[in-house]
Design an enzyme around this catalytic site. Structure first.
Site, mmCIF file in Angstrom:
data_model
loop_
_atom_site.group_PDB
_atom_site.id
_atom_site.type_symbol
_atom_site.label_atom_id
_atom_site.label_comp_id
_atom_site.label_asym_id
_atom_site.label_seq_id
_atom_site.Cartn_x
_atom_site.Cartn_y
_atom_site.Cartn_z
ATOM 1 N N ASP A 72 0.819 -1.208 0.000
ATOM 2 C CA ASP A 72 0.000 0.000 0.000
ATOM 3 C C ASP A 72 0.857 1.263 0.000
ATOM 4 O O ASP A 72 2.086 1.203 0.157
ATOM 5 C CB ASP A 72 -0.957 0.002 1.198
ATOM 6 C CG ASP A 72 -0.293 -0.456 2.494
ATOM 7 O OD1 ASP A 72 0.953 -0.479 2.557
ATOM 8 O OD2 ASP A 72 -1.016 -0.803 3.442
ATOM 9 N N ASP A 141 -7.160 -3.203 14.523
ATOM 10 C CA ASP A 141 -8.547 -3.593 14.214
ATOM 11 C C ASP A 141 -8.581 -4.754 13.222
ATOM 12 O O ASP A 141 -9.594 -5.002 12.570
ATOM 13 C CB ASP A 141 -9.333 -2.386 13.667
ATOM 14 C CG ASP A 141 -8.687 -1.784 12.425
ATOM 15 O OD1 ASP A 141 -7.644 -2.319 11.962
ATOM 16 O OD2 ASP A 141 -9.214 -0.778 11.903
ATOM 17 N N GLU A 148 -9.566 -1.819 5.466
ATOM 18 C CA GLU A 148 -10.179 -1.506 6.749
ATOM 19 C C GLU A 148 -11.411 -2.381 6.988
ATOM 20 O O GLU A 148 -11.907 -3.014 6.045
ATOM 21 C CB GLU A 148 -10.595 -0.030 6.749
ATOM 22 C CG GLU A 148 -9.421 0.940 6.540
ATOM 23 C CD GLU A 148 -8.588 1.164 7.790
ATOM 24 O OE1 GLU A 148 -8.563 0.269 8.662
ATOM 25 O OE2 GLU A 148 -7.960 2.220 7.904
HETATM 26 C C1 GLP Z 1 -0.700 0.305 8.525
HETATM 27 C C2 GLP Z 1 -0.328 -0.545 7.308
HETATM 28 C C3 GLP Z 1 -0.532 -2.013 7.557
HETATM 29 C C4 GLP Z 1 0.133 -2.420 8.860
HETATM 30 C C5 GLP Z 1 -0.487 -1.647 9.992
HETATM 31 C C6 GLP Z 1 0.074 -2.015 11.344
HETATM 32 O O1 GLP Z 1 -2.053 0.554 8.598
HETATM 33 N N1 GLP Z 1 -1.065 -0.144 6.154
HETATM 34 O O2 GLP Z 1 -0.003 -2.760 6.468
HETATM 35 O O3 GLP Z 1 -0.005 -3.807 9.058
HETATM 36 O O4 GLP Z 1 -0.247 -0.265 9.755
HETATM 37 O O5 GLP Z 1 1.257 -1.360 11.562
HETATM 38 P P1 GLP Z 1 2.245 -1.668 12.761
HETATM 39 O O6 GLP Z 1 3.009 -2.868 12.338
HETATM 40 O O7 GLP Z 1 3.108 -0.466 12.855
HETATM 41 O O8 GLP Z 1 1.414 -1.910 13.952
#
Ligand code: GLP
Length: 270
Positions: A72, A141, A148
């Site tokens: 993404d 979440d 989402e």
């Molecule tokens: C963002 C990314 C996700 C990732 C999530 C959790 O929303 N788009 O791909 O898994 O964050 O991030 P973290 O690993 O920092 O908790």
């Protein structure tokens, strides 16, 4: 689904990196038949990337014939912004390995035609024969990439608005100011990830324990998009002890027991 419970973040990261390295080595990729790796951002995979870099530095693996597709990217954030996923990937991974620049694919959140950008991304994945292994993390979440809650589990690469929950969670990277967090993203769909031959999700920390409970112990549900992994033939979640606190003791014991050999195998591989 295999659930590998490691003792802490370091062991989780080591296990995941060794697993990915082994898959690359086994394929013995060439320019004509590359290994295609899906890549996440976020804090969870940082240790995984550090371990992959170490394996490259010690000569155990090469990324010369690895093609990557990132999950993404934010919309309307300059590519060279320190919090763009382009910057994240080059700073934390790509600059430290022997990957060819032309083999790196990251969605362009500044494209004039965002829908076309997403369609072309899907075509590019198809053109290389699909993704061999999609690595990923999960949001608190239960979201996968930027899919989402409520995203279609069959979704493909597209534009998505971020939820308040995610904007708040990600504001820690934007001076804790929610107003600085982009409101939209381009993201591969749940269906794009599920089309990969294998999916490996890293999940650590108590802030992910409720998500892990829903992903593993509840049914497949679009409100916890990573739960789609239950439908994948080759899905793995590697987590740390902290992330398991909301699992039933019986679930925890079951996976500890059945995956012990798999845990040991990859911890001690290199
Ligand atoms: C963002 C990314 C996700 C990732 C999530 C959790 O929303 N788009 O791909 O898994 O964050 O991030 P973290 O690993 O920092 O908790």
């Amino acid at each position: 689904m295999r659930v590998i419970i490691t003792k802490d973040y370091d062991q989780m990261s080591l296990w995941a990196a060794n697993y990915v390295a082994q898959r690359i080595v086994e394929k013995n990729p060439t320019q004509e038949n590359p290994f295609v790796l899906g890549c996440p951002t976020g804090s969870s995979p940082l240790g995984l990337y550090r371990n992959l870099i170490k394996l490259y530095e010690s000569g155990r693996i090469s990324f010369q014939n690895v093609v990557t597709f990132n999950m993404d990217e934010y919309v309307n954030l300059p590519v060279d912004h320190p919090q763009s996923y382009h910057s994240f990937m080059w700073n934390n991974f790509f600059s430290h390995i022997d990957i060819k620049k032309e083999n790196v694919h990251i969605l362009n959140g500044n494209a004039t035609d965002l829908m076309k950008e997403c369609e072309d991304y899907e075509k590019a994945i198809e053109a290389v024969g699909g993704i061999d292994l999609f690595m990923g993390g999960v949001g608190p979440d239960g979201h996968l990439a930027f899919n989402e809650p409520g995203s279609s589990l069959g979704s493909r690469t597209r534009v998505k608005s971020l939820t308040t929950n995610t904007i708040q969670a990600n504001s820690r990277f934007f001076d804790n100011d929610v107003n600085k967090v982009p409101r939209q993203s381009l993201t591969v769909g749940v269906g794009t990830v599920m089309a990969a031959k294998e999916v490996l999700i890293v999940c650590n920390g108590p802030q992910k324990s409720n998500a892990l409970h829903h992903i593993i112990e509840e049914g497949v549900n679009h409100m916890w998009t990573a739960s789609a992994l239950q439908m994948h033939q080759h899905g793995i979640i590697v987590c740390d002890e902290d992330a398991t606190v909301d699992l039933r003791t019986s679930t925890y014991q079951y996976f500890k027991d059945i995956q012990q050999a798999e845990l040991d195998k990859y911890i001690n591989l290199y």
